[in-house]
Design a protein around this motif. Structure first.
Motif, PDB file in Angstrom:
ATOM      1  N   UNK A  52       0.834  -1.193   0.000  1.00  0.00           N
ATOM      2  CA  UNK A  52       0.000   0.000   0.000  1.00  0.00           C
ATOM      3  C   UNK A  52       0.873   1.248   0.000  1.00  0.00           C
ATOM      4  N   UNK A  53       0.634   2.110  -0.967  1.00  0.00           N
ATOM      5  CA  UNK A  53       1.321   3.399  -1.057  1.00  0.00           C
ATOM      6  C   UNK A  53       0.283   4.472  -1.353  1.00  0.00           C
ATOM      7  N   UNK A  54       0.689   5.715  -1.243  1.00  0.00           N
ATOM      8  CA  UNK A  54      -0.224   6.807  -1.587  1.00  0.00           C
ATOM      9  C   UNK A  54      -0.660   6.684  -3.050  1.00  0.00           C
ATOM     10  N   UNK A  55       0.268   6.273  -3.910  1.00  0.00           N
ATOM     11  CA  UNK A  55      -0.047   6.136  -5.327  1.00  0.00           C
ATOM     12  C   UNK A  55      -1.090   5.041  -5.559  1.00  0.00           C
ATOM     13  N   UNK A  56      -0.934   3.886  -4.894  1.00  0.00           N
ATOM     14  CA  UNK A  56      -1.900   2.793  -5.088  1.00  0.00           C
ATOM     15  C   UNK A  56      -3.264   3.158  -4.521  1.00  0.00           C
ATOM     16  N   UNK A  67       1.802   1.136   6.576  1.00  0.00           N
ATOM     17  CA  UNK A  67       2.147   1.834   5.333  1.00  0.00           C
ATOM     18  C   UNK A  67       1.383   3.137   5.133  1.00  0.00           C
ATOM     19  N   UNK A  68       0.313   3.355   5.920  1.00  0.00           N
ATOM     20  CA  UNK A  68      -0.450   4.593   5.787  1.00  0.00           C
ATOM     21  C   UNK A  68       0.003   5.670   6.770  1.00  0.00           C
ATOM     22  N   UNK A  69       0.981   5.367   7.582  1.00  0.00           N
ATOM     23  CA  UNK A  69       1.472   6.346   8.557  1.00  0.00           C
ATOM     24  C   UNK A  69       1.938   7.603   7.824  1.00  0.00           C
ATOM     25  N   UNK A  70       1.452   8.736   8.284  1.00  0.00           N
ATOM     26  CA  UNK A  70       1.843  10.003   7.677  1.00  0.00           C
ATOM     27  C   UNK A  70       0.958  10.465   6.531  1.00  0.00           C
ATOM     28  N   UNK A  71       0.081   9.568   6.032  1.00  0.00           N
ATOM     29  CA  UNK A  71      -0.816   9.973   4.952  1.00  0.00           C
ATOM     30  C   UNK A  71      -1.933  10.856   5.483  1.00  0.00           C
ATOM     31  N   UNK A  72      -2.319  11.854   4.690  1.00  0.00           N
ATOM     32  CA  UNK A  72      -3.428  12.729   5.036  1.00  0.00           C
ATOM     33  C   UNK A  72      -4.384  12.836   3.858  1.00  0.00           C
ATOM     34  N   UNK A  73      -5.633  13.132   4.167  1.00  0.00           N
ATOM     35  CA  UNK A  73      -6.629  13.266   3.107  1.00  0.00           C
ATOM     36  C   UNK A  73      -6.225  14.366   2.123  1.00  0.00           C
ATOM     37  N   UNK A  74      -5.625  15.432   2.644  1.00  0.00           N
ATOM     38  CA  UNK A  74      -5.225  16.553   1.788  1.00  0.00           C
ATOM     39  C   UNK A  74      -4.113  16.179   0.818  1.00  0.00           C
ATOM     40  N   UNK A  75      -3.474  15.012   1.018  1.00  0.00           N
ATOM     41  CA  UNK A  75      -2.465  14.553   0.063  1.00  0.00           C
ATOM     42  C   UNK A  75      -3.101  14.181  -1.271  1.00  0.00           C
ATOM     43  N   UNK A  76      -4.399  13.861  -1.241  1.00  0.00           N
ATOM     44  CA  UNK A  76      -5.069  13.340  -2.427  1.00  0.00           C
ATOM     45  C   UNK A  76      -5.937  14.375  -3.130  1.00  0.00           C
ATOM     46  N   UNK A  77      -6.382  15.376  -2.421  1.00  0.00           N
ATOM     47  CA  UNK A  77      -7.201  16.422  -3.038  1.00  0.00           C
ATOM     48  C   UNK A  77      -7.085  17.711  -2.237  1.00  0.00           C
ATOM     49  N   UNK A  78      -7.073  18.812  -2.937  1.00  0.00           N
ATOM     50  CA  UNK A  78      -7.032  20.119  -2.290  1.00  0.00           C
ATOM     51  C   UNK A  78      -8.406  20.795  -2.325  1.00  0.00           C
ATOM     52  N   UNK A  79      -9.383  20.091  -2.880  1.00  0.00           N
ATOM     53  CA  UNK A  79     -10.732  20.665  -2.967  1.00  0.00           C
ATOM     54  C   UNK A  79     -11.303  20.853  -1.566  1.00  0.00           C
ATOM     55  N   UNK A  80     -11.979  21.957  -1.362  1.00  0.00           N
ATOM     56  CA  UNK A  80     -12.603  22.245  -0.066  1.00  0.00           C
ATOM     57  C   UNK A  80     -13.892  21.454   0.076  1.00  0.00           C
ATOM     58  N   UNK A  81     -14.091  20.916   1.262  1.00  0.00           N
ATOM     59  CA  UNK A  81     -15.351  20.228   1.555  1.00  0.00           C
ATOM     60  C   UNK A  81     -16.294  21.246   2.156  1.00  0.00           C
TER      61      UNK A  81
END
Length: 432
Positions: free
Chosen positions: A141-145, A187-201
């Motif tokens: 599992x990576x940010x890319x996958x 493998x998800x340590x350090x991942x954040x939702x903002x890594x995948x999208x900058x759109x405002x909720x």
């Protein structure tokens, strides 16, 4: 029974040889060092990685399938090179699907979680997470996958707020499995939702505004006479800003007119914190009138909002109430939102408003504020209910005495002046 058979390892081949008690071990020439040793029951076995004369148990079959153990072999070999003494017997949690099954079962047994939250997690796992991630191995599992298989495809199908909830669920599952040693690292340590999208909720648009409340009161007044249970559920939520779940479960034993308090047990609240709401004179009058209606109809049971089985309304039944009342124009949560918004416009302290909503206080507030501020809460609700009286609430609860002075410069004064011309006032607004 000392036979070792060289085969092309597949699930079907393992089961076929499991019926042959002359076979003890299976190996596959394509994967040197990998062996499966059958247990005496023959329906289970242990995967081993043989290094010289040392047989290192690495997992159990069928907990870990052929495909899964083969996928993990490179990582297992690396771990043995780093630390030959490492104990490698695995729980079978190699794929993300296995991890999600484990965490879903764990959540289902967690008594601290509400049934609604469990159902939401179960749905997210079954409908989105497992179909997209089930076959991926945990170690890969990576940010890319994640972006390729989950985040980017899902953003085209579900709202960003729901996608964020799913990401948080997945992140928590990995973190918990890592803490308990169920997986080798996170493998998800350090991942954040903002890594995948900058759109405002953006928050959901409000479908009820303060200027529409006079029309709502005009609707609830006859509804209270025709379908008192439906109208009362809406009025209780509007009057206190409570959630639909904690309101539909209200019990008469938790309503004290003498103490002028509505007690909501922790087990019924979203925050799992008990909630105490002051009852104003208007609410005491309304509750007295409503109880009399119930008794006149032959009901003297435990719940404010019973169904035909004299049990509290289910989630589906409570939602149906607002389908009937709102007709698709607004929902139960809109009552809570319009209450909170109007409290601000009336000058009610923001912190008191959050306490009335039973929101979880921030860390600093929780540390330094050790009071339930009941007097301030009562004053806030008295101001709010007096405001509601000016737009028709008084005709429903039947309390004729004018209890509170309303400042002429407050928001309610504007509505009060307009309430004499409700049709003209409401039709000038966009009701959508």
């Amino acid at each position: 029974m000392n036979s070792t058979r060289a085969v092309k390892l597949t699930e079907a081949e393992i089961r076929r040889h499991g019926a042959d008690r002359s076979v003890r071990d299976l190996r596959d020439p394509r994967h040197p060092g990998l062996y499966l040793r059958f247990w005496s029951s023959r329906d289970r076995g242990t995967w081993h990685l043989v290094r010289g004369k040392r047989w290192v148990p690495i997992a159990r079959w069928p907990d870990l399938s052929v495909a899964a153990v083969v996928a993990e072999l490179p990582a297992i070999r690396q771990r043995l090179l780093r630390d030959p003494a490492t104990a490698l017997v695995a729980s079978g949690m190699v794929t993300v699907g296995q991890l999600l099954d484990w965490y879903g079962d764990r959540m289902s047994r967690d008594r601290s979680l509400s049934a609604k939250r469990k159902a939401g997690a179960r749905s997210a796992i079954a409908q989105h997470l497992k179909p997209r991630l089930e076959s991926l191995t945990v170690a890969r599992i990576t940010a890319d996958s994640l972006d390729k298989h989950l985040m980017w495809p899902c953003q085209a199908e579900v709202s960003l707020s729901y996608l964020r909830q799913m990401f948080a669920l997945l992140l928590t599952a990995f973190r918990q499995a890592s803490k308990l040693g169920m997986i080798d690292g996170n493998p998800m340590a350090g991942m954040r939702f903002s890594d995948f999208t900058k759109a405002r909720i953006l928050p959901k648009a409000a479908h009820l505004r303060d200027v529409q409340l006079p029309e709502l009161m005009q609707q609830l007044a006859p509804a209270f006479a025709m379908t008192p249970g439906d109208a009362m559920l809406a009025l209780m939520m509007l009057s206190h800003g409570t959630r639909i779940g904690e309101t539909r479960l209200a019990r008469w034993a938790d309503v004290s007119l003498a103490a002028a308090e509505w007690f909501i047990p922790a087990v019924h609240t979203k925050t799992r914190i008990e909630h105490r709401l002051p009852l104003t004179a208007q609410l005491k009058a309304l509750l007295t009138r409503y109880r009399a209606i119930q008794q006149a109809q032959g009901y003297d049971g435990a719940y404010l909002f019973p169904n035909r089985r004299s049990e509290p309304l289910t989630e589906t039944q409570a939602s149906a109430v607002f389908t009937r009342l709102g007709q698709g124009a607004w929902t139960s949560h809109d009552l809570r939102k319009v209450s909170r918004t109007t409290w601000t416009d009336l000058g009610i302290d923001g912190h008191i408003g959050e306490m009335l909503l039973n929101h979880t206080l921030g860390k600093i507030a929780s540390t330094y504020i050790h009071t339930q501020a009941m007097q301030q809460r009562r004053a806030a609700l008295e101001k709010w209910h007096a405001w509601l009286d000016q737009i028709g609430f008084a005709t429903i609860h039947g309390l004729t005495e004018a209890l509170f002075e309303i400042p002429q410069n407050s928001l309610q004064a504007t509505i009060g002046e307009a309430s004499g011309h409700l049709t003209e006032f409401v039709t000038s607004e966009d009701s959508k």
